[in-house]
Design a protein around this motif. Sequence first.
Motif, PDB file in Angstrom:
ATOM      1  N   PHE A 394       0.969  -1.203   0.026  1.00  7.63           N
ATOM      2  CA  PHE A 394       0.015  -0.088   0.132  1.00  7.63           C
ATOM      3  C   PHE A 394       0.959   1.245  -0.100  1.00  7.63           C
ATOM      4  N   ILE A 395       2.146   1.085   0.556  1.00  5.33           N
ATOM      5  CA  ILE A 395       3.062   2.177   0.696  1.00  5.33           C
ATOM      6  C   ILE A 395       3.772   2.818  -0.490  1.00  5.33           C
ATOM      7  N   ASP A 396       3.486   4.031  -0.757  1.00  3.23           N
ATOM      8  CA  ASP A 396       4.096   4.696  -1.926  1.00  3.23           C
ATOM      9  C   ASP A 396       5.376   5.356  -1.520  1.00  3.23           C
ATOM     10  N   SER A 397       5.263   6.002  -0.534  1.00  6.16           N
ATOM     11  CA  SER A 397       6.718   6.601   0.015  1.00  6.16           C
ATOM     12  C   SER A 397       6.316   7.112   1.523  1.00  6.16           C
ATOM     13  N   ILE A 398       7.773   7.246   2.445  1.00  5.24           N
ATOM     14  CA  ILE A 398       7.619   7.685   3.560  1.00  5.24           C
ATOM     15  C   ILE A 398       8.677   8.784   3.689  1.00  5.24           C
ATOM     16  N   GLU A 399       8.385  10.200   4.150  1.00  5.19           N
ATOM     17  CA  GLU A 399       9.106  11.256   4.169  1.00  5.19           C
ATOM     18  C   GLU A 399       9.065  12.024   5.392  1.00  5.19           C
ATOM     19  N   LYS A 400       9.976  12.905   5.559  1.00  6.39           N
ATOM     20  CA  LYS A 400      10.062  13.791   6.650  1.00  6.39           C
ATOM     21  C   LYS A 400       8.815  14.651   6.588  1.00  6.39           C
ATOM     22  N   TYR A 401       8.000  14.935   7.673  1.00  4.25           N
ATOM     23  CA  TYR A 401       7.053  15.573   7.773  1.00  4.25           C
ATOM     24  C   TYR A 401       7.485  16.990   7.883  1.00  4.25           C
ATOM     25  N   ASP A 402       6.888  18.160   7.053  1.00  5.64           N
ATOM     26  CA  ASP A 402       7.224  19.292   6.857  1.00  5.64           C
ATOM     27  C   ASP A 402       5.891  20.162   6.799  1.00  5.64           C
ATOM     28  N   GLU A 403       5.831  21.025   7.960  1.00  7.54           N
ATOM     29  CA  GLU A 403       4.524  21.648   8.148  1.00  7.54           C
ATOM     30  C   GLU A 403       4.491  22.873   7.321  1.00  7.54           C
ATOM     31  N   THR A 434      -2.743  12.905  22.658  1.00  9.49           N
ATOM     32  CA  THR A 434      -2.325  14.063  22.501  1.00  9.49           C
ATOM     33  C   THR A 434      -0.617  14.457  22.704  1.00  9.49           C
ATOM     34  N   ASN A 435      -0.297  15.465  22.275  1.00  6.23           N
ATOM     35  CA  ASN A 435       1.284  15.893  22.820  1.00  6.23           C
ATOM     36  C   ASN A 435       2.330  14.879  22.371  1.00  6.23           C
ATOM     37  N   VAL A 436       1.956  14.707  21.148  1.00  7.40           N
ATOM     38  CA  VAL A 436       2.815  13.792  20.188  1.00  7.40           C
ATOM     39  C   VAL A 436       3.496  14.554  19.197  1.00  7.40           C
ATOM     40  N   LYS A 437       4.890  14.458  19.198  1.00 13.24           N
ATOM     41  CA  LYS A 437       5.454  15.104  18.113  1.00 13.24           C
ATOM     42  C   LYS A 437       5.520  14.213  16.755  1.00 13.24           C
ATOM     43  N   GLU A 438       4.825  14.412  15.723  1.00 10.22           N
ATOM     44  CA  GLU A 438       4.940  13.490  14.559  1.00 10.22           C
ATOM     45  C   GLU A 438       5.839  13.784  13.625  1.00 10.22           C
ATOM     46  N   LYS A 439       6.903  13.076  13.198  1.00 10.24           N
ATOM     47  CA  LYS A 439       8.085  13.557  12.340  1.00 10.24           C
ATOM     48  C   LYS A 439       7.850  13.094  11.046  1.00 10.24           C
ATOM     49  N   LEU A 440       7.232  12.130  10.580  1.00  7.61           N
ATOM     50  CA  LEU A 440       6.851  11.397   9.372  1.00  7.61           C
ATOM     51  C   LEU A 440       5.540  11.398   8.738  1.00  7.61           C
ATOM     52  N   ILE A 441       5.746  11.403   7.581  1.00  6.43           N
ATOM     53  CA  ILE A 441       4.244  11.243   6.734  1.00  6.43           C
ATOM     54  C   ILE A 441       4.218  10.053   5.764  1.00  6.43           C
ATOM     55  N   MET A 442       3.433   9.401   5.481  1.00  2.00           N
ATOM     56  CA  MET A 442       3.506   8.381   4.634  1.00  2.00           C
ATOM     57  C   MET A 442       2.323   8.420   3.531  1.00  2.00           C
ATOM     58  N   PHE A 443       2.560   8.388   2.324  1.00  2.69           N
ATOM     59  CA  PHE A 443       1.942   8.397   1.209  1.00  2.69           C
ATOM     60  C   PHE A 443       1.509   7.163   0.572  1.00  2.69           C
ATOM     61  N   PHE A 444       0.246   6.856   0.031  1.00  2.58           N
ATOM     62  CA  PHE A 444      -0.098   5.395  -0.367  1.00  2.58           C
ATOM     63  C   PHE A 444      -0.874   5.439  -1.564  1.00  2.58           C
ATOM     64  N   LYS A 445      -0.265   4.313  -2.176  1.00  2.05           N
ATOM     65  CA  LYS A 445      -0.802   4.162  -3.654  1.00  2.05           C
ATOM     66  C   LYS A 445      -1.894   4.384  -4.016  1.00  2.05           C
ATOM     67  N   ASN A 446      -2.437   5.186  -5.026  1.00  2.00           N
ATOM     68  CA  ASN A 446      -3.837   5.202  -5.447  1.00  2.00           C
ATOM     69  C   ASN A 446      -4.750   5.889  -4.325  1.00  2.00           C
ATOM     70  N   SER A 447      -4.177   6.633  -3.575  1.00  2.10           N
ATOM     71  CA  SER A 447      -4.864   7.354  -2.270  1.00  2.10           C
ATOM     72  C   SER A 447      -4.556   8.920  -2.271  1.00  2.10           C
ATOM     73  N   ALA A 448      -5.588   9.655  -2.035  1.00  2.88           N
ATOM     74  CA  ALA A 448      -5.282  11.172  -1.784  1.00  2.88           C
ATOM     75  C   ALA A 448      -5.131  11.331  -0.396  1.00  2.88           C
ATOM     76  N   THR A 449      -4.919  10.496   0.610  1.00  2.00           N
ATOM     77  CA  THR A 449      -4.792  10.643   1.915  1.00  2.00           C
ATOM     78  C   THR A 449      -3.297  10.310   2.438  1.00  2.00           C
ATOM     79  N   ALA A 450      -2.653  10.986   3.570  1.00  2.00           N
ATOM     80  CA  ALA A 450      -1.509  10.760   4.035  1.00  2.00           C
ATOM     81  C   ALA A 450      -1.590  10.612   5.139  1.00  2.00           C
TER      82      ALA A 450
END
Length: 634
Positions: A394-403, A434-450
């Motif tokens: 399902f996973i397309d890529s994982i990258e560092k999360y950038d606000e 709450t109070n969790v510092k999330e550092k990564l973002i995962m993109f999925f194949k055939n999906s507009a949700t990360a």
Amino acid sequence: MNIDKKLFDVFIEELQEHLQNIRTHINSFFETDDVAVFNQIIKELHTLKGSSAIIGFKRLTDIFHNLENYFNKIKTNLNESDKVKIVELIDQLEKIPNNLDNPEDICTNINNILSGKTVSSSPTLDKSVHHSNKVDQNKIVEIKKDYFEIQNEIHNILEKINIEKYLKKKIYAKLESLGYKLNRLNLKSFSILDEKIKNIAFSTASKFNKKIKVVIENSDVEADETIINVINEALVHIVRNAVYHGVESPAERKKSNKSETGTIKISYHKLNDRILITVEDDGQGIDIEKVIAKAIEAKLISKEELKDLNEESVINLIFSDKISTSETIDEVSGRGVGMQIVKEKIESIGGIIEVETEKHRYTRFLLNVPFTFQSIMTKIIYSAGLDLAIPLTFIDSIEKYDENKLISKDNKKYYQHKNKLYSTISLANLLNITNVKEKLIMFFKNSATALIFESAKENILLDIIKLKGFNGAYKHYIGFSTYNNAPIGILSPSELDGKPLIVPQTTEDSFSTKPSAKKTVLIVDDNKIILNTLENILENNYKIIKAKNGIEAINILKSNEVNLVLTDIEMPEMDGFTLIQKIREKDDHLPIIVLTSRGDQKDIQNGMNLGANGYFIKKDFDNQALLKKIKELI
């Protein structure tokens, strides 16, 4: 009519074999137009006529006799209407093995077709694959049973003796490897689908006066029967749609300087623990403009939102049940409903489906699925002390999360990635943390949700535990497994919708038995009939949760309030004796009742010594006695 069971089983096997041969010969006729193959069909029908006469199926004997006469007649005087009849006849013949108890309707339909009457039936394919298996499944079950018993005994011994950690780990790895191999003893080849899929293609082509040829490559690739059954259903929809939507009529193809005969190519490729199945037609491709128009008409997207969609996202709209590029909807047309079913089926086994197309040239479906339903390669992700697994495919890529990549649009925030906007879901929010510092973002194949999360761990092959008896609250999961000796959920990205997740609890040291308004009984048995029977008996007075083995039961106990366990002894993966022992290591008070076929005094004594509060034998089963015992205990 009394028929010897062994003789009946032999007849069933012979019937399926000869029907498979008939289908192969009919497909050969559609590929070559060579009526000489009818001689082979006649031989098969003649053999079936004799077999059905000996066993006493007179109605079938008459039908096979009539079909033998029909093919003898048309082999020297074939017309176009006979081609349609042949398609309808093979459709009816396919249904005979599953309707031997009452074949009257099928026999009537066949006679109606032979006499030129219409039959309200469309070419269909059974959802399951029927075939003979050269490997004795009973022997495999016995071997697995012995293996799991030995595995449990070794595990118990290793936990009690003083042994070097590296040596213990090595022994566990060997046991896991052996179990992995045992689970793959019943693999089947995709080639068992070849003739059925060809028949579906030729049947559909005949219905719409199209010419096709079907090319199948590498179908000797193997997979679990469960996987093959799912692929069987998926290919039915894809191939029918390829003929109906993709391949043009002979006249249209001639105008486009194409061969009058369209080609559908199906190929299988083994990729480590995955299988890539490609289905491609050389037809007109998917009409992107028509898909867009239908999507806007169905209010799936607006003209404004269309600007942010690339071609891949637009093509994927065909998986919506609200989209069909056909002017009419029937059992063949309508990409929307059929393709939605395909997507759901493929994702239900931890697979993904992708589409590639080029106008006037081709449409290509790529199905990436596991070769066994029992295991899946996953990426372990982590947020706030909790591990979850995501299937790698399902996973397309994982990258560092950038606000800084967050963009506001229409009062919503989107994450910009490769010139595309994604809706984001926080894993911490899903977990109500709450109070969790999330550092990564995962993109999925055939999906507009990360998915945003805290950290990523290893890639690991997990055995899937399919949970039974739960409601839609667990829709986010393909299943569960164990990771680092604790339960872990295997997420289905297509189901992520921002609503809180129910996750397996890993921090409880004991099993909860707190009372509730309606007491809960956990039934543990690998026999569906037993599970359903017990549920019917108990559901009026108790809340029921079901598990098919000890491992599944242990995981359920860690995250559910259970007041009594009702368990079988002989089960795969973890037997009832081991389950009782595991429960008693954590909880001395949870009532446990055994319901089993094992009634030797030694087994009864063993169960009671381990901590069972009651022991019932299935052959002497008395539901009133069981209800009375449960009432006494809770």
